[in-house]
Design a protein around this motif. Structure first.
Motif, PDB file in Angstrom:
ATOM      1  N   ILE A 161       0.849  -1.193   0.000  1.00 46.58           N
ATOM      2  CA  ILE A 161       0.000   0.000   0.000  1.00 46.58           C
ATOM      3  C   ILE A 161       0.883   1.241   0.000  1.00 46.58           C
ATOM      4  O   ILE A 161       1.713   1.435   0.889  1.00 46.58           O
ATOM      5  CB  ILE A 161      -0.914   0.033   1.244  1.00 46.58           C
ATOM      6  CG1 ILE A 161      -1.718  -1.268   1.376  1.00 46.58           C
ATOM      7  CG2 ILE A 161      -1.825   1.260   1.201  1.00 46.58           C
ATOM      8  CD1 ILE A 161      -2.713  -1.508   0.305  1.00 46.58           C
ATOM      9  N   LEU A 181      -6.863   0.680   7.453  1.00 54.95           N
ATOM     10  CA  LEU A 181      -5.542   0.246   7.000  1.00 54.95           C
ATOM     11  C   LEU A 181      -5.015  -0.885   7.869  1.00 54.95           C
ATOM     12  O   LEU A 181      -4.476  -1.878   7.365  1.00 54.95           O
ATOM     13  CB  LEU A 181      -4.572   1.429   7.018  1.00 54.95           C
ATOM     14  CG  LEU A 181      -3.136   1.134   6.610  1.00 54.95           C
ATOM     15  CD1 LEU A 181      -3.061   0.552   5.203  1.00 54.95           C
ATOM     16  CD2 LEU A 181      -2.281   2.402   6.708  1.00 54.95           C
ATOM     17  N   VAL A 192       3.086  -2.064   3.809  1.00 59.79           N
ATOM     18  CA  VAL A 192       2.716  -0.649   3.758  1.00 59.79           C
ATOM     19  C   VAL A 192       3.966   0.199   3.584  1.00 59.79           C
ATOM     20  O   VAL A 192       4.969  -0.010   4.291  1.00 59.79           O
ATOM     21  CB  VAL A 192       1.981  -0.208   5.042  1.00 59.79           C
ATOM     22  CG1 VAL A 192       1.657   1.287   4.993  1.00 59.79           C
ATOM     23  CG2 VAL A 192       0.690  -1.018   5.216  1.00 59.79           C
TER      24      VAL A 192
END
Length: 276
Positions: A161, A181, A192
């Protein structure tokens, strides 16, 4: 000083004859940001390499990205762009992977709930799982639920992400967005990028207002699924500096151990983007 790896850098050239830009695309400042320009910022801060992300105005022409990798052996990996709705995206992925591209950026456009539903996107997720290539969503928090559904369908696909899902891009870090998230952490292949600090929250160095969000993400994902990135050249414009981006990780996140920092600043990125 350790040699770290920046997980997110854009490069481009002002040579529009050899490397034309797609019609209708926006221009960005500065007029050029080459690998050499990047390294001039990075090397004094202990950063020796980077993952280069295809610039939007080159669209699906990866000539400059591939030339940048070729000209600097071992320094750069890359994230490309593939048209999921185009002809045979899987063959395109395979060809780019053979030339050093280890991930592919995807984005929802105007359809954050349905953008992943087409057959071309499913083919990309399947191919990425088979080849251990990362899919890198550039999304806001409203698209995270759709990513979660795809992670259930394709649990072996590496996902990264971008930019903390751009939480706080409007100046406010919403708890609901951070929770969305963090919910994706249950999928073991989701990573991430802790990146683009200049664009999030107060948007001012030393960016310590982002520390509570980063801590929550760290607690759910752990250091081995987080990677730092600058988002250069945008990190080094309008009075912002490269040192400030590195400095948030090195100097202001007291919940990180020395080993944690090594994972964020190099090891996670190396494991995902530099090992074939």
């Amino acid at each position: 000083m350790s040699e770290w790896i920046d997980a997110h850098v854009h490069v481009w050239t002002d040579d529009r004859g050899r490397y034309p830009r797609a019609a209708g695309e926006l221009d960005y400042e500065p007029p050029r940001f080459t690998p050499e320009d990047f390294l001039a910022h990075a090397r004094p801060n202990g950063v020796a390499g980077a993952v280069l992300v295809q610039m939007s105005f080159y669209r699906y022409d990866h000539s400059y990205l591939l030339e940048s990798i070729r000209a600097h052996p071992g320094k750069f990996s890359a994230i490309g762009l593939v048209d999921a709705d185009g002809h045979d995206p899987v063959t395109t992925i395979a060809e780019l992977a053979s030339r050093g591209v280890r991930g592919f950026r995807i984005a929802p456009g105007t359809s954050p709930q349905t953008w992943l539903d087409g057959p071309g996107m499913a083919a990309m997720w399947s191919c990425a799982a088979e080849r251990r290539l990362a899919l890198c969503p550039l999304v806001n928090a409203d698209a995270l639920a759709a990513i979660g559904r795809m992670c259930c369908r394709f649990p072996e696909t590496p996902v990264v992400i971008d930019h903390l899902a751009r939480i706080g891009v409007d100046g406010t870090v919403l708890d609901a967005d951070v929770r969305a998230l963090c919910r994706l952490a249950k999928h073991g292949n989701v990573h991430v990028k802790v990146s683009a600090f200049y664009a999030l929250g107060r948007k001012r160095a030393p960016y310590t207002d982002l520390a509570p969000m980063i801590r929550r993400v760290f607690e759910d994902y752990g250091p081995k699924r987080l990677m730092w990135g600058s988002d250069c050249p945008f990190q080094v414009q309008d009075g912002q500096t490269y040192q400030a981006s590195v400095g948030l990780i090195c100097e202001h996140l007291d919940f990180l151990s020395s080993e944690d920092r090594d994972w964020l600043l190099s090891k996670t990125t190396e494991s995902l983007f530099f090992r074939v």
